[in-house]
Write an enzyme that holds these catalytic residues in place. Structure first.
Site, short mmCIF file in Angstrom:
data_model
loop_
_atom_site.label_atom_id
_atom_site.label_comp_id
_atom_site.label_asym_id
_atom_site.label_seq_id
_atom_site.Cartn_x
_atom_site.Cartn_y
_atom_site.Cartn_z
N GLN A 88 0.83 -1.21 0.00
CA GLN A 88 0.00 0.00 0.00
C GLN A 88 0.86 1.26 0.00
O GLN A 88 2.04 1.22 0.36
CB GLN A 88 -0.90 -0.01 1.24
CG GLN A 88 -0.13 -0.09 2.55
CD GLN A 88 -0.96 -0.58 3.70
OE1 GLN A 88 -2.18 -0.46 3.71
NE2 GLN A 88 -0.32 -1.13 4.72
N GLU A 138 0.44 0.42 13.82
CA GLU A 138 1.01 1.64 14.40
C GLU A 138 1.75 1.38 15.71
O GLU A 138 2.63 2.12 16.09
CB GLU A 138 -0.08 2.70 14.70
CG GLU A 138 -1.06 2.99 13.62
CD GLU A 138 -2.36 2.28 13.89
OE1 GLU A 138 -3.42 2.91 13.71
OE2 GLU A 138 -2.32 1.10 14.25
N ASP A 147 0.90 -13.03 8.01
CA ASP A 147 -0.55 -13.11 7.97
C ASP A 147 -1.10 -13.40 9.37
O ASP A 147 -0.68 -14.37 10.02
CB ASP A 147 -0.96 -14.22 7.01
CG ASP A 147 -2.46 -14.40 6.95
OD1 ASP A 147 -2.97 -15.35 7.55
OD2 ASP A 147 -3.13 -13.56 6.31
N ALA A 148 -2.04 -12.57 9.83
CA ALA A 148 -2.55 -12.71 11.19
C ALA A 148 -3.30 -14.02 11.39
O ALA A 148 -3.18 -14.65 12.45
CB ALA A 148 -3.45 -11.52 11.52
N ASP A 197 -7.46 -5.87 15.76
CA ASP A 197 -7.33 -4.47 15.37
C ASP A 197 -7.11 -4.43 13.86
O ASP A 197 -6.05 -4.04 13.37
CB ASP A 197 -6.17 -3.83 16.12
CG ASP A 197 -6.09 -2.32 15.91
OD1 ASP A 197 -7.07 -1.75 15.39
OD2 ASP A 197 -5.05 -1.73 16.25
N ASP A 250 1.27 -8.44 12.04
CA ASP A 250 0.81 -7.51 11.00
C ASP A 250 1.56 -7.84 9.71
O ASP A 250 2.75 -8.15 9.74
CB ASP A 250 1.07 -6.06 11.40
CG ASP A 250 0.36 -5.08 10.49
OD1 ASP A 250 -0.67 -4.54 10.90
OD2 ASP A 250 0.84 -4.84 9.36
#
Length: 349
Positions: free
Chosen positions: A61, A116, A168-169, A187, A136
């Site tokens: 991204q 974050e 990958d979560a 989250d 994440d």
């Protein structure tokens, strides 16, 4: 709040910008650089950008950090605002502390998403935590946040109890032993058409989460917009989906000004006979006493009065939760918005 995947966007100069600002906003928008986020057809929010602090491209991204007049620093991925310096603490304390405080002594915690670092920051405030695994998918975003937005993580990544995994979560959670996790915190990015994250809002995923929770375990997930006009998009069907898997599901909401909506969460107990997180936790001053015992009596947002407000849903939202029949599955997913209409653009010099 964000995980790995968001949606495509368009970056345009002012002369190509096609919003209806010509009549009433020409003078306002002529000054400086503006970031406009189109929330839906006919609705947008605009921020004046004071300075671009970072602009980059990860494997997954685009990532921007900009300083704005109204909300301080904004974290933007693929043109869409994820959180703001001014009120991120409202979201992150609301996500983390009801679940963590409801557990008498959380030791093992799993965070899905949370790049974050602010969710990790709040979890590690609880002294009983021995390990917090955070998974994440976008390591470049995590590194960017560590460098350019240190107010989010506040050193949490350097805590020896933190176990950061880039990947990958879902796979990360699948790799954990059954009945090994005290609190799972989801989250994640919103379930969006075109993104893989929607699979982590389904009965099959929640069934796997239930298997990973230890006795007395608790799960909490961010649940999207939850105001009277938009709670039906994801918040209420997500609530009903969780009810198919867990014996006790408690919906709650909080106002996050930069999100332009009341924001929703759902927290669940694994055990059938567990005390109510909604009102049992605050009975006889128990919540404030537990927070004080953990050195958290002076949190900037969360306490027993705030807890009561969060779990006191207004009548229309309560009734929509009660009457909801939709169930989110991999085969029949629901999406919070159309990625073709929910976009962000910059306008200006």
């Amino acid at each position: 709040f964000f995980d790995s995947t968001r949606f495509s966007t368009s970056w345009v100069r002012r002369q190509a910008f096609n919003m209806a600002a010509a009549g009433i906003g020409t003078e306002v928008f002529s000054k400086g650089v503006w970031y406009h986020e189109v929330l839906e057809d006919g609705l947008a929010i605009s921020y004046r950008v004071e300075k671009v602090l970072h602009r980059g491209q990860s494997k997954f991204q685009t990532v921007e950090v900009v300083n704005t007049k109204a909300f301080g620093s904004l974290l933007i991925t693929d043109g869409l605002m994820q959180s703001s310096e001014a009120d991120e603490y409202v979201y992150h304390q609301s996500l983390v502390h009801p679940a963590m405080t409801a557990h008498p002594a959380p030791k093992k915690v799993f965070i899905a998403g949370g790049g974050e670092g602010a969710t990790l920051r709040e979890v590690l405030k609880h002294p009983s935590v021995e390990e917090c695994m955070m998974v994440d998918i976008d390591g470049e975003v995590v590194d960017m946040c560590r460098e350019h937005t240190p107010f989010y993580h506040a050193g949490a990544y350097d805590d020896p109890r933190a176990k950061l995994i880039i990947g990958d979560a879902k796979a990360g959670l699948e790799g954990c032993p059954d009945a090994s996790i005290d609190v799972i915190i989801l989250d994640l990015s919103d379930p969006l058409d075109g993104g893989p994250c929607y699979q982590l809002y389904t009965t099959s995923f929640y069934t796997m989460c239930n298997q990973k929770l230890a006795p007395g375990g608790i799960l909490v997930t961010q649940s999207g917009c939850a105001a009277v006009r938009d709670c039906h998009l994801v918040f209420t069907p997500l609530h009903n989906t969780l009810r198919q898997v867990f014996p006790h599901v408690y919906p709650y909401t909080v106002c996050v000004p930069s999100f332009c909506s009341e924001w929703g969460f759902n927290v669940v107990h694994k055990d059938e006979g567990a005390a109510s997180i909604c009102d049992g936790l605050v009975a006889d001053g128990a919540l404030d006493a537990r927070l004080a015992s953990r050195g958290l009596g002076e949190l900037s947002y969360y306490d027993s009065i705030t807890h009561t407000r969060m779990f006191s849903l207004n009548r229309p939202v309560r009734e929509k939760c009660r009457d909801e029949t939709r169930i989110m599955t991999v085969e029949n997913p629901l999406f919070m918005c159309d990625t073709e209409t929910h976009q962000g653009v910059f306008q200006g010099k």
